[in-house]
Design an enzyme around this catalytic site. Structure first.
Site, PDB file in Angstrom:
ATOM      1  N   CYS A   8     -22.631  21.469  31.300  1.00 41.53           N
ATOM      2  CA  CYS A   8     -21.686  20.927  32.278  1.00 41.53           C
ATOM      3  C   CYS A   8     -20.980  19.698  31.724  1.00 41.53           C
ATOM      4  O   CYS A   8     -19.911  19.319  32.197  1.00 41.53           O
ATOM      5  CB  CYS A   8     -22.395  20.611  33.593  1.00 41.53           C
ATOM      6  SG  CYS A   8     -23.887  19.641  33.409  1.00 41.53           S
ATOM      7  N   GLU A  34     -25.660  19.153  41.537  1.00 39.01           N
ATOM      8  CA  GLU A  34     -24.844  18.925  40.343  1.00 39.01           C
ATOM      9  C   GLU A  34     -24.133  20.225  40.021  1.00 39.01           C
ATOM     10  O   GLU A  34     -24.773  21.270  39.888  1.00 39.01           O
ATOM     11  CB  GLU A  34     -25.743  18.482  39.189  1.00 39.01           C
ATOM     12  CG  GLU A  34     -24.993  17.769  38.068  1.00 39.01           C
ATOM     13  CD  GLU A  34     -24.466  18.719  37.020  1.00 39.01           C
ATOM     14  OE1 GLU A  34     -23.243  18.999  37.062  1.00 39.01           O
ATOM     15  OE2 GLU A  34     -25.247  19.184  36.195  1.00 39.01           O
TER      16      GLU A  34
END
Length: 516
Positions: free
Chosen positions: A321, A287
Site C-alpha cells: 500500500c 487501512e
C-alpha cells in the site's frame, strides 16, 4: 526485566552461511507443502470438509496447504468462546500478557527462516522481502508488549489535596475481529492480532484466503508461548459469509482491517450500524491503501532518486500500500531521472522467489495479474511505455516491472490504485507544482521528496498531505517503533500501527474518584 526495544535486524544474504541456512529452511518447508490445517476455536482444532486451497502464486500447480473453511456456525461458536476467554484474559496482569508476546517472538526468531520460507511459497515473496516481513512480525510482538506495560498504570491526572484521589486507567474493550491482508501476510496479520490482544481483548482472526497457512503457523507460536485457549480464534473463511457476519455482529466490540478501499469502506459502514442488542458503538481501525508519490526536485541527487523510485515501485512486485506508483519529477531533470529508472528497471530479474537471484516474484493471484495487465493496457493509451508492459500467467502470476512516462496528473494511471509493478511518471513545472500533483489523489498514505533544497523539504513537511513522509529515501519500508504507519483521507483511519498510541484504539479510559 524488559530490555529496550530495538527492531529485529534483517538477514544479510551476502553471507554464504545465511544463504545456506535459508536454502535449508526452504527445503524443509517445501517438504511440508500440501498439509491439511484445521480451524482453532476455543483451543479446539476443527477440520472441515470445505477447504481453502492455498496455492503457490509462482507455481499454480503447487499447493501450500488445504485449510479448513469456517462457516457462520463456526464464527458464532468462536464469538462465544472468545467472550468466555475475555473474562479471564482481561484479569491477567499486562506484564503477563506481554510475556506471551515476548515468548512468541523468541519462538519465531528461532525459526525465522522457516516462517520466511512459508512467505516465499505462499505469498510469492523474494528472500529479502520475506525476511523483512518476518522481522516486522517479531517487531510488533516486541513493541506492543512493551507498550502494554507502559500503559498499565494509566496516565497521571490531578487530585484536589485532602479532598479526593483521582485515577485514570485503561481497560480492554472486549472481543474484536481482525481481517488481515495477503501482502504482509505475517507482519500485518500478527500486528493487528496481538496489538488488541495484549490489551486484554480476545480476537477472531480471519486471515486472507490466499495466505492462511502462515497465519496458522503464527497460531502455533502463540499457543506454544502460553496463550490461553479462546484468546485468539483462527477462523479463515469467506468475507461475504463470515466477514460481514462478524463485522455486523452485536457482540463485536471492534474491527481491524487492512485491504482495499472498497472493502474497507463497506466494513466502516457495516460496523457503524447499531444492531439489535448491541450496547456500544464499534471501533474501527482500517487501512485501505494509497497512490503514493515520490517527488524529485530539480537539485536532487538523481542516483538516490532513481534507486528510491525503482525499489519503492517494484519491491514485492509493487504489492505494498506504500509502493511508489507515481513519480513526479521537475522538468529540469525529468529526462535524466526517467533514463536512470529505465536502466535500473531493465536489470531487474523476475521469476520464482525461492531462487535468490530474482528481485521480483509473482503477483498474488489471477485476479491481481488480470487487474495489473488491464492497467498496463490503460497506460498504453494514456502515456508512453518505457519499460515492461508484459505478463505471463501460464505457470505463475508474473508481470514485468513496468514504467510509463508523460502521464497527465488526472489520468487513471495517476489516480487509481493498481497494486502491481507499475510506476507512472508525470512532469512538474516547479516544486510547488510537484507538491500539488502529489496531493491530487483521494489517498494520503506515504510519499517521499528527493531534494537538496532544505527550504523545499520544509515546505513539503507542511504541505505534502500523507501520513508517512520521507526525505531523500524511498516511500516504503516503515519500521515498527521508528516510523509509525498509517495514512490520511481514503488511505484509512490513520491508526499508526507500530506507534505509541496504537494500543489506545483497543482500550477505554476509566476515571475513578475516591472522595475523602
Amino acid at each position: 526485566m524488559v530490555w529496550e526495544y530495538k527492531h529485529e535486524p534483517f538477514t544479510d544474504f551476502t553471507e554464504e552461511q545465511n544463504k545456506q541456512d535459508f536454502q535449508a529452511a526452504l527445503k524443509l518447508v517445501k517438504s511440508e507443502l500440501g498439509k491439511n490445517y484445521p480451524l482453532i476455536i476455543g483451543g479446539e482444532k476443527i477440520y472441515t470438509d470445505d477447504k481453502i486451497i492455498s496455492e503457490n502464486p509462482a507455481n499454480k500447480k503447487e499447493v501450500v496447504g488445504y485449510v479448513s473453511k469456517a462457516t457462520k456456525k463456526h464464527a458464532e461458536t468462536a464469538m462465544t468462546k472468545a467472550w468466555e476467554a475475555f473474562y479471564e484474559w482481561k484479569k491477567w496482569k499486562p506484564e503477563a500478557r506481554a510475556n506471551v508476546l515476548f515468548r512468541a517472538a523468541a519462538i519465531i526468531r528461532r525459526k525465522k527462516h522457516e516462517f520466511s520460507s512459508i512467505l516465499v511459497y505462499e505469498a510469492g515473496k523474494p528472500w529479502k522481502e520475506a525476511d523483512a516481513d518476518t522481522a516486522e512480525a517479531i517487531d510488533f510482538l516486541e513493541y506492543y508488549g512493551r507498550q502494554a506495560i507502559r500503559l498499565k498504570d494509566g496516565m497521571p491526572i490531578n487530585s484536589r489535596e485532602q479532598l479526593e484521589n483521582n485515577e485514570f486507567t485503561y481497560i480492554p474493550l472486549g472481543v474484536g475481529v481482525t481481517i488481515s491482508p495477503w501482502n504482509f501476510a505475517f507482519a500485518i496479520m500478527a500486528g493487528t492480532t496481538v496489538g488488541p490482544m495484549v490489551c486484554g481483548n480476545p480476537i477472531l482472526l480471519k486471515p486472507a484466503s490466499t495466505t492462511p497457512v502462515i497465519a496458522y503457523k503464527f497460531m502455533e507460536a502463540l499457543e506454544e508461548a502460553g496463550m490461553p485457549a479462546g484468546v485468539v480464534n483462527y477462523i479463515p473463511g469467506s468475507g461475504a459469509e463470515i466477514g460481514d457476519y462478524l463485522v455486523e455482529h452485536p457482540k463485536t466490540r471492534f474491527v481491524t482491517f487492512t485491504g482495499s478501499k472498497e472493502v474497507g469502506i463497506g466494513i466502516y459502514e457495516k460496523a457503524a450500524k447499531v444492531q439489535p442488542g448491541q450496547i456500544w458503538l464499534k471501533r474501527c481501525s482500517i487501512e485501505m491503501g494509497g497512490k503514493d508519490t515520490i517527488v524529485v526536485d530539480s537539485d536532487a541527487d538523481l542516483e538516490i532518486a532513481s534507486e528510491a523510485i525503482v525499489y519503492s515501485a517494484f519491491g514485492f512486485s509493487g504489492q505494498k500500500c506504500s509502493a511508489c506508483s507515481r513519480a513526479v519529477v521537475h522538468k529540469d531533470v525529468y529526462d535524466q531521472v526517467l533514463e536512470l529508472v529505465s536502466e535500473k528497471t531493465k536489470e531487474l530479474t523476475v521469476g520464482p522467489p525461492e531462487q535468490h537471484v530474482n528481485f521480483m516474484g509473482p503477483v498474488n493471484d489471477q485476479a491481481a495479474h488480470d487487474k495489473v495487465m488491464k492497467y498496463i493496457d490503460i497506460g498504453k493509451q494514456e502515456g508512453r511505455l518505457i519499460e515492461g508492459g508484459n505478463g505471463d500467467s501460464s505457470d505463475g502470476y508474473f508481470v514485468r516491472p513496468t514504467v510509463f512516462a508523460d502521464l497527465d496528473p488526472q489520468s487513471r494511471l495517476m489516480q487509481e490504485e493498481i497494486f502491481g509493478p507499475v510506476v507512472a511518471f508525470s512532469k512538474a513545472d516547479s516544486f510547488q507544482d510537484a507538491l500539488n500533483i502529489a496531493n491530487n489523489t483521494e489517498y494520503g498514505l506515504t510519499g517521499a521528496v528527493i531534494s537538496n533544497n532544505r527550504a523545499h523539504l520544509e515546505k513539503a513537511r507542511e504541505e505534502f498531505h500523507v501520513g508517512n513522509l520521507y526525505f531523500n529515501r524511498g516511500c516504503t519500508a516503515a519500521i515498527v517503533g521508528y516510523q509509525p504507519f498509517g495514512g490520511f483521507n481514503m488511505s484509512g483511519t490513520d491508526s499508526k500501527a507500530g506507534g505509541p498510541d496504537y494500543l489506545l484504539l483497543f482500550m477505554q479510559p476509566k476515571t475513578v474518584t475516591d472522595q475523602f
